[in-house]
Motif scaffolding. Structure first.
Motif, short mmCIF file in Angstrom:
data_model
loop_
_atom_site.label_atom_id
_atom_site.label_comp_id
_atom_site.label_asym_id
_atom_site.label_seq_id
_atom_site.Cartn_x
_atom_site.Cartn_y
_atom_site.Cartn_z
N LYS A 47 2.13 1.97 -3.48
CA LYS A 47 1.12 2.56 -4.36
C LYS A 47 0.92 4.04 -4.07
O LYS A 47 0.81 4.86 -4.99
CB LYS A 47 -0.21 1.81 -4.20
CG LYS A 47 -0.19 0.41 -4.79
CD LYS A 47 -1.55 -0.26 -4.63
CE LYS A 47 -1.54 -1.66 -5.25
NZ LYS A 47 -2.84 -2.35 -5.11
N VAL A 48 0.88 4.39 -2.78
CA VAL A 48 0.69 5.81 -2.44
C VAL A 48 1.95 6.60 -2.79
O VAL A 48 1.85 7.75 -3.22
CB VAL A 48 0.34 5.96 -0.94
CG1 VAL A 48 0.20 7.43 -0.58
CG2 VAL A 48 -0.97 5.23 -0.64
N ALA A 55 1.68 7.52 -6.39
CA ALA A 55 0.71 8.59 -6.60
C ALA A 55 1.25 9.93 -6.08
O ALA A 55 1.07 10.97 -6.71
CB ALA A 55 -0.61 8.25 -5.90
N LEU A 112 -5.39 13.55 -2.48
CA LEU A 112 -4.74 12.28 -2.77
C LEU A 112 -4.60 11.44 -1.50
O LEU A 112 -4.97 10.26 -1.47
CB LEU A 112 -3.36 12.54 -3.38
CG LEU A 112 -2.54 11.35 -3.87
CD1 LEU A 112 -1.59 11.81 -4.96
CD2 LEU A 112 -1.73 10.71 -2.74
N ARG A 126 -6.47 7.82 -0.28
CA ARG A 126 -5.66 6.60 -0.35
C ARG A 126 -5.14 6.10 0.99
O ARG A 126 -4.69 4.96 1.07
CB ARG A 126 -4.47 6.82 -1.30
CG ARG A 126 -4.88 6.91 -2.76
CD ARG A 126 -3.69 7.22 -3.63
NE ARG A 126 -4.04 7.19 -5.05
CZ ARG A 126 -3.84 6.14 -5.85
NH1 ARG A 126 -3.29 5.06 -5.36
NH2 ARG A 126 -4.19 6.19 -7.11
N ALA A 140 0.83 -1.21 0.00
CA ALA A 140 0.00 0.00 0.00
C ALA A 140 0.86 1.25 0.00
O ALA A 140 0.56 2.24 -0.69
CB ALA A 140 -0.93 -0.01 1.21
#
Length: 272
Positions: free
Chosen positions: A170-171, A174, A239, A243, A167
């Motif tokens: 992924k952040v 971004a 964002l 997330r 996780a």
């Protein structure tokens, strides 16, 4: 190695320029100054040597190719970021884009890193394209240590927010996409004729046929205006809110921000 043996004495003999004895830091700082004044296209070993008052060959012990010199400029940007973060630590409980909502430590520190990265980019706009081109060309493990420390710093904060490795990755993607994308959009070329006082001619609207690009012509003035730190913060809040689950920030995260250059203590629950 043979090249170094044959040329080493000549390089050492030419290591004292008009600013004293050379060092990697001095070479990279001077290269960044040349780019700031004259643009990336002006940078070469010969031009840099002339600026430092040494033969171009003397520079190859600090950057063994033009590509290595460009990577050194990326390193210089991230070292400046580290120095800024160390010199100007965030304020505890600093608000996010929503001034009425105090943020947890990890959240505020991610904002702090983003804002200082933005300010470094504004100070060195001619070097900013390297943040795209060199990242596309250089594999992760071969990037300068200062760049790797930036990645580690952000991932550590995301672990402190309670995210696991997958996780957090992924952040991180971004976060990086928003931050660098925002910088690139803020610094993109928009002015067609800087000496024109009329906004329409200054932005070159006459070059875009009205019937074909009516919406774009109407939006050009707004597109050319920078949104500044506020726009960066607002997008980053959106964002992170979307997330990172709320209520999962680690107690260890409170008051634990990234340390100075090379300091990776306070990783929170990264190893738990």
């Amino acid at each position: 190695m043979a090249r170094e043996t044959r040329q080493g004495a000549g390089r050492r003999a030419g290591d004292r320029g008009r600013y004293g004895r050379l060092s990697r830091e001095k070479v990279l700082a001077t290269a960044l100054q040349v780019v700031d004044r004259e643009g990336l296209g002006a940078l070469s070993m010969r031009r840099l040597g002339a600026e430092l008052g040494v033969e171009a060959m003397a520079l190859y012990r600090y950057a063994d190719s033009k590509e290595a010199l460009l990577d050194g400029l990326v390193e210089a940007l991230y070292l400046e970021l580290e120095d800024t973060l160390a010199a100007e630590p965030r304020q505890e409980g600093a608000p996010t884009a929503n001034a009425s909502r105090p943020s947890p430590a990890w959240h505020a520190e991610l904002h702090h890193i983003a804002q200082e990265t933005y300010r470094v980019a504004l100070r060195h706009p001619h070097a900013v394209p390297l943040l795209a081109t060199r990242m596309l060309a250089v594999p992760l493990a071969r990037r300068p240590p200062a760049v790797l420390r930036d990645h580690e710093r952000v991932l550590t904060l995301l672990h402190q927010a309670g995210l696991d490795d997958a996780a957090a990755a992924k952040v991180h993607r971004a976060y990086t996409a928003w931050l660098l994308g925002y910088v690139f959009v803020e610094l993109r070329a928009m002015v067609d004729a800087p000496d024109e006082s009329d906004p329409a001619f200054r932005l070159g609207l006459h070059r875009m046929p009205a019937q074909e690009f009516s919406r774009l012509r109407a939006a050009t003035a707004d597109l050319a205006a920078r949104e500044g730190p506020e726009g960066l913060a607002a997008g980053l809040d959106a964002l992170l809110d979307g997330r990172v689950p709320t209520g999962r920030d680690s107690p260890a995260a409170e008051g634990a921000g990234p340390g100075p250059r090379g300091d990776h203590d306070g990783r929170g629950d990264e190893d738990s």
